[in-house]
Scaffold this active site. Structure first.
Site, PDB file in Angstrom:
ATOM      1  N   GLU A 109     -10.782  -2.653  -5.146  1.00 57.26           N
ATOM      2  CA  GLU A 109     -10.137  -1.650  -4.289  1.00 57.26           C
ATOM      3  C   GLU A 109     -10.042  -0.304  -4.990  1.00 57.26           C
ATOM      4  O   GLU A 109      -9.851  -0.222  -6.207  1.00 57.26           O
ATOM      5  CB  GLU A 109      -8.775  -2.118  -3.819  1.00 57.26           C
ATOM      6  CG  GLU A 109      -7.742  -2.436  -4.881  1.00 57.26           C
ATOM      7  CD  GLU A 109      -6.377  -2.730  -4.259  1.00 57.26           C
ATOM      8  OE1 GLU A 109      -5.886  -1.873  -3.496  1.00 57.26           O
ATOM      9  OE2 GLU A 109      -5.824  -3.809  -4.510  1.00 57.26           O
TER      10      GLU A 109
ATOM     11  N   HIS B   9      -8.150  -4.906  -1.116  1.00 60.24           N
ATOM     12  CA  HIS B   9      -6.820  -4.390  -0.833  1.00 60.24           C
ATOM     13  C   HIS B   9      -6.044  -5.347   0.073  1.00 60.24           C
ATOM     14  O   HIS B   9      -6.548  -5.783   1.106  1.00 60.24           O
ATOM     15  CB  HIS B   9      -6.991  -3.024  -0.153  1.00 60.24           C
ATOM     16  CG  HIS B   9      -5.744  -2.238   0.053  1.00 60.24           C
ATOM     17  ND1 HIS B   9      -5.037  -1.686  -0.986  1.00 60.24           N
ATOM     18  CD2 HIS B   9      -5.087  -1.887   1.191  1.00 60.24           C
ATOM     19  CE1 HIS B   9      -4.009  -1.005  -0.502  1.00 60.24           C
ATOM     20  NE2 HIS B   9      -4.011  -1.130   0.813  1.00 60.24           N
TER      21      HIS B   9
ATOM     22  N   SER C  26       0.832  -1.201   0.000  1.00 60.89           N
ATOM     23  CA  SER C  26       0.000   0.000   0.000  1.00 60.89           C
ATOM     24  C   SER C  26       0.874   1.261   0.000  1.00 60.89           C
ATOM     25  O   SER C  26       1.622   1.484  -0.941  1.00 60.89           O
ATOM     26  CB  SER C  26      -0.962  -0.044   1.189  1.00 60.89           C
ATOM     27  OG  SER C  26      -1.963   0.938   1.079  1.00 60.89           O
TER      28      SER C  26
END
Length: 302
Positions: free
Chosen positions: A240, A270, A146
């Site tokens: 996502e 995610h 991320s």
């Protein structure tokens, strides 16, 4: 795997206590509790250390002689998280690849906005090159989740700018790589993303940017010149908000002649890879990561 498994994971995220756009101090506690509540396997060895004066957590598997080093950057929108919160996924990858993870506890926003995290990443990478030999980075790969994937990409760009040796490869899980939030999936995926909302992501983006331009390539690597970067594996789920970050980052890499593989898994959220124990798609994705890293990272650095 089954539709039921994907739905169970979706429900887990939607009913979770984390408020991504909430008070940073309070949500850090929630985030940490969520991601550290499950004990790690008994053979996972965690060793706090420092690398380039930056705190890190070394993650290894007892009895395994590492065949390479993964310089790891945790997720959390640059505001939450730590090396410990990513230890579950990191230790799984360490086990599968037979590599040591060095997870970087970079400074967090809003207390330390850009470029603090990048400065810490660069200091850790410089120190790791010194440990392995600056002419021999073949045993190193960078990995990020991320925000950590965005940071890993920015690190590679900055290292190239400084003429530092490139690592063997990069693995980017669901990269948060566009803090202008201009990707189409920020709106088209709102109904299916169980974890985030555009408003919450916007709050966290402002925390990290501070007074900087969100389109700065070292903040949003989708706008960077990626030429000269090592081979990249980029993975994302189709459910996502950050899907287009992954897709556009891969396209940018391809346009800049970087060997890149993009894998988008349908119907998963995610960082679904962190749930490989319950989700077949997560296990399959990590098998691809293992194959990629074994091909890219040279055991022994030869």
């Amino acid at each position: 795997m089954s539709k039921e498994q994907r739905e169970a994971l979706d429900t887990l995220f939607r009913n979770g206590p984390l408020d991504v756009g909430g008070d940073p101090a309070r949500q850090r506690e929630v985030f940490t509790r969520m991601l550290t509540s499950r004990p790690l396997p008994e053979d996972v060895v965690l060793t706090p250390a420092r690398l380039g004066e930056v705190p890190v957590l070394e993650i290894g598997i007892d009895g395994v002689t590492p065949e390479g080093t993964l310089l790891w950057f945790h997720g959390g929108f640059y505001v939450f998280g730590s090396a410990r919160t990513s230890a579950g996924l990191a230790s799984d990858v360490a086990r599968r690849t037979r590599m040591k993870v060095i997870s970087v506890d970079y400074r967090l926003a809003p207390e330390y906005p850009f470029p603090a995290a990048l400065d810490d990443a660069l200091a850790a990478y410089r120190a790791l090159l010194g440990e392995t030999g600056s002419g021999n980075p073949a045993r190193i790969a960078v990995v990020g989740e991320s925000a950590g994937a965005g940071l890993a990409t920015a690190l590679l760009v900055r290292a190239r700018e400084l003429s530092l040796p490139m690592p063997a490869a990069g693995v980017l899980f669901s990269p948060y790589a566009d803090l202008t939030l201009s990707g189409a999936s920020m709106t088209t995926k709102t109904a299916v993303d169980p974890s985030f909302t555009p408003d919450a992501v916007a709050v966290r983006a402002k925390d990290y940017m501070g007074v900087a331009d969100p389109a700065d390539p070292l903040i949003s690597p989708v706008f960077a010149n990626l030429r000269g970067l090592p081979a990249l594996l980029i993975q994302a789920g189709s459910n996502e908000l950050l899907l287009d970050d992954a897709v556009r980052l891969a396209a940018r890499a391809a346009a800049d002649d970087v060997p890149v593989t993009l894998e988008v898994t349908p119907g998963v959220p995610h960082l679904f890879q962190a749930f490989a124990a319950m989700l077949g798609e997560g296990d399959a994705a990590l098998r691809q990561v293992t194959k990629f890293l074994h091909a890219a990272v040279t055991p022994g650095g030869s």
